[in-house]
Design a protein around this motif. Structure first.
Motif, PDB file in Angstrom:
ATOM      1  N   ARG A 150       0.063  -1.236   0.088  1.00 21.78           N
ATOM      2  CA  ARG A 150       0.034  -0.089   0.051  1.00 21.78           C
ATOM      3  C   ARG A 150       0.649   1.466   0.450  1.00 21.78           C
ATOM      4  N   VAL A 151       1.941   0.936   0.915  1.00 20.29           N
ATOM      5  CA  VAL A 151       2.745   2.450   0.773  1.00 20.29           C
ATOM      6  C   VAL A 151       3.788   2.503  -0.465  1.00 20.29           C
ATOM      7  N   LEU A 152       3.640   1.398  -1.135  1.00 16.00           N
ATOM      8  CA  LEU A 152       4.928   1.428  -2.485  1.00 16.00           C
ATOM      9  C   LEU A 152       3.694   1.898  -3.992  1.00 16.00           C
ATOM     10  N   LYS A 153       2.418   1.875  -3.344  1.00 19.08           N
ATOM     11  CA  LYS A 153       1.334   2.100  -4.068  1.00 19.08           C
ATOM     12  C   LYS A 153       1.226   3.491  -4.628  1.00 19.08           C
ATOM     13  N   GLN A 154       1.661   3.825  -2.931  1.00 19.43           N
ATOM     14  CA  GLN A 154       1.429   5.794  -3.178  1.00 19.43           C
ATOM     15  C   GLN A 154       2.089   6.401  -3.134  1.00 19.43           C
ATOM     16  N   GLN A 155       3.265   5.492  -3.141  1.00 22.18           N
ATOM     17  CA  GLN A 155       4.843   5.898  -3.423  1.00 22.18           C
ATOM     18  C   GLN A 155       4.512   6.393  -5.290  1.00 22.18           C
ATOM     19  N   LEU A 156       4.135   5.646  -6.224  1.00 22.04           N
ATOM     20  CA  LEU A 156       3.805   5.798  -7.412  1.00 22.04           C
ATOM     21  C   LEU A 156       2.575   7.091  -8.154  1.00 22.04           C
ATOM     22  N   ASP A 157       1.743   7.811  -6.951  1.00 21.57           N
ATOM     23  CA  ASP A 157       0.976   8.405  -6.972  1.00 21.57           C
ATOM     24  C   ASP A 157       1.396   9.499  -7.733  1.00 21.57           C
ATOM     25  N   GLU A 158       0.999  10.083  -8.839  1.00 23.62           N
ATOM     26  CA  GLU A 158       1.414  11.147  -9.347  1.00 23.62           C
ATOM     27  C   GLU A 158       0.835  12.986  -8.133  1.00 23.62           C
ATOM     28  N   ASP A 159      -0.117  12.787  -8.056  1.00 15.88           N
ATOM     29  CA  ASP A 159      -0.524  13.365  -6.197  1.00 15.88           C
ATOM     30  C   ASP A 159       0.358  13.179  -5.295  1.00 15.88           C
ATOM     31  N   PHE A 160       1.171  12.346  -5.207  1.00 11.75           N
ATOM     32  CA  PHE A 160       1.979  12.253  -3.822  1.00 11.75           C
ATOM     33  C   PHE A 160       3.329  12.426  -4.280  1.00 11.75           C
ATOM     34  N   VAL A 161       3.556  12.604  -5.204  1.00 10.24           N
ATOM     35  CA  VAL A 161       5.156  12.791  -6.104  1.00 10.24           C
ATOM     36  C   VAL A 161       5.088  14.532  -5.996  1.00 10.24           C
ATOM     37  N   ASP A 162       4.206  14.803  -6.900  1.00 10.68           N
ATOM     38  CA  ASP A 162       3.823  16.547  -6.212  1.00 10.68           C
ATOM     39  C   ASP A 162       4.014  16.878  -5.189  1.00 10.68           C
ATOM     40  N   GLU A 163       3.013  16.257  -4.555  1.00  9.10           N
ATOM     41  CA  GLU A 163       3.218  17.245  -2.821  1.00  9.10           C
ATOM     42  C   GLU A 163       4.773  17.142  -2.958  1.00  9.10           C
ATOM     43  N   VAL A 164       5.147  15.962  -2.341  1.00 11.16           N
ATOM     44  CA  VAL A 164       7.279  15.734  -2.066  1.00 11.16           C
ATOM     45  C   VAL A 164       7.838  16.933  -3.008  1.00 11.16           C
ATOM     46  N   ALA A 165       7.179  16.865  -4.680  1.00 10.29           N
ATOM     47  CA  ALA A 165       8.243  17.987  -5.816  1.00 10.29           C
ATOM     48  C   ALA A 165       8.118  19.567  -4.450  1.00 10.29           C
ATOM     49  N   ASP A 166       6.563  19.320  -3.674  1.00  8.13           N
ATOM     50  CA  ASP A 166       6.831  21.075  -3.470  1.00  8.13           C
ATOM     51  C   ASP A 166       7.185  20.945  -2.150  1.00  8.13           C
ATOM     52  N   ALA A 167       7.909  19.947  -0.960  1.00  9.65           N
ATOM     53  CA  ALA A 167       7.762  20.106   0.129  1.00  9.65           C
ATOM     54  C   ALA A 167       9.315  20.866   0.121  1.00  9.65           C
TER      55      ALA A 167
END
Lengths: 170, 100
Positions: free
Chosen positions: B83-100
């Motif tokens: 489940r954690v790895l699936k979240q890592q693949l989520d585009e919105d998640f990548v965007d959120e991390v990119a904004d951090a």
């Protein structure tokens, strides 16, 4: 600058491609305030002393020790994790770090559950993030991922394959 | 498990069913017992196979199976990792991390 706490597993992944240009460890150290618990540095020293494929990688990270902060941390007996991960999770929670970088895929559920407000990120995802922020080209990220993947035997891992295919999109 | 049983119907080669019945006679059990044991053992073994776990994970990442199905196949601990790895693949998640 956002704080990023790193575990030994992810630092070794980055260390594998540290001789490369672009070097994602250098990009990571530029973009984030990287903080590493003493226990993780000890793990890296141990890995650097073994005669195996990760020796160079661990040494390459230790050579950059001037660029990150090393902090001692008391272990939290509540976490059934090894010392390095335990210390890194505790430190991330203590510092309320923005990110926790870790490649222990088999422990991620537990680590995720142990983090309070810190986002967990793996190295393949970090590469995607560096592409998103324009610090890496997708082509470079893909070849870095291939190199890390070979060294870490991630060949058959579906998650790594998915990250790779995302990096292939124009 | 006990009374919580589902009736299923399937076709199988004659010879396989003949052998199942023969073994049932030897063990003093019925055909269903043998088939259920065989299926349980197969599933247990298959879901400890790394390559198959990765196929199951891929089906989960692609939304072909639900988290509940994933959980039933690989167990709670592995399902939590995936489940954690699936979240890592989520585009919105990548965007959120990119904004951090």
């Amino acid at each position: 600058m956002s704080r990023l706490v790193a575990d030994a597993s992810a630092l070794v992944s980055l260390g594998i491609v540290t001789p490369d240009d672009p070097d994602p460890l250098a990009l990571c150290l530029t973009r984030y305030e990287v903080v590493v618990p003493t226990a993780v540095v000890e793990e890296l020293r141990e890995i650097a002393s073994y005669d195996d494929v990760h020796r160079q990688a661990a040494s390459a990270v230790l050579d950059r020790a001037d660029s990150f902060t090393i902090r001692p941390v008391a272990l939290d007996a509540e976490f059934p994790l090894d010392d390095g991960e335990n210390a890194a999770v505790t430190l991330a929670n203590e510092l309320d770090a923005a990110l926790f970088l870790c490649d222990e895929f088999t422990q991620l559920g537990l680590i995720h559950a142990s983090l309070a407000d810190t986002r967990l990120v793996t190295t393949p995802t970090l590469l995607s993030v560096l592409v998103r922020t324009g610090q890496l080209s997708a082509t470079d990220a893909r070849s870095l991922l291939d190199e890390i993947s070979d060294a870490r035997s991630w060949g058959g891992n579906s998650y790594v394959e998915r990250v790779r295919s995302v990096l292939e999109e124009p | 498990m006990g009374s919580d049983k589902k009736r299923v119907q399937f076709r199988a080669p004659h010879r396989l069913i003949d052998r199942t019945d023969a073994l049932a006679d030897v063990l003093g059990e019925d055909r269903t017992d043998i088939l259920v044991t065989a299926l349980r053992e197969y599933l247990q073994e298959a879901t400890h196979d790394d390559a198959l776990i990765q196929e199951i994970a891929a089906a989960y990442y692609d939304g072909e199976i639900t988290f509940e199905q994933l959980n039933a196949l690989v167990g709670a601990e592995e399902a939590a990792n995936l489940r954690v790895l699936k979240q890592q693949l989520d585009e919105d998640f990548v965007d959120e991390v990119a904004d951090a």
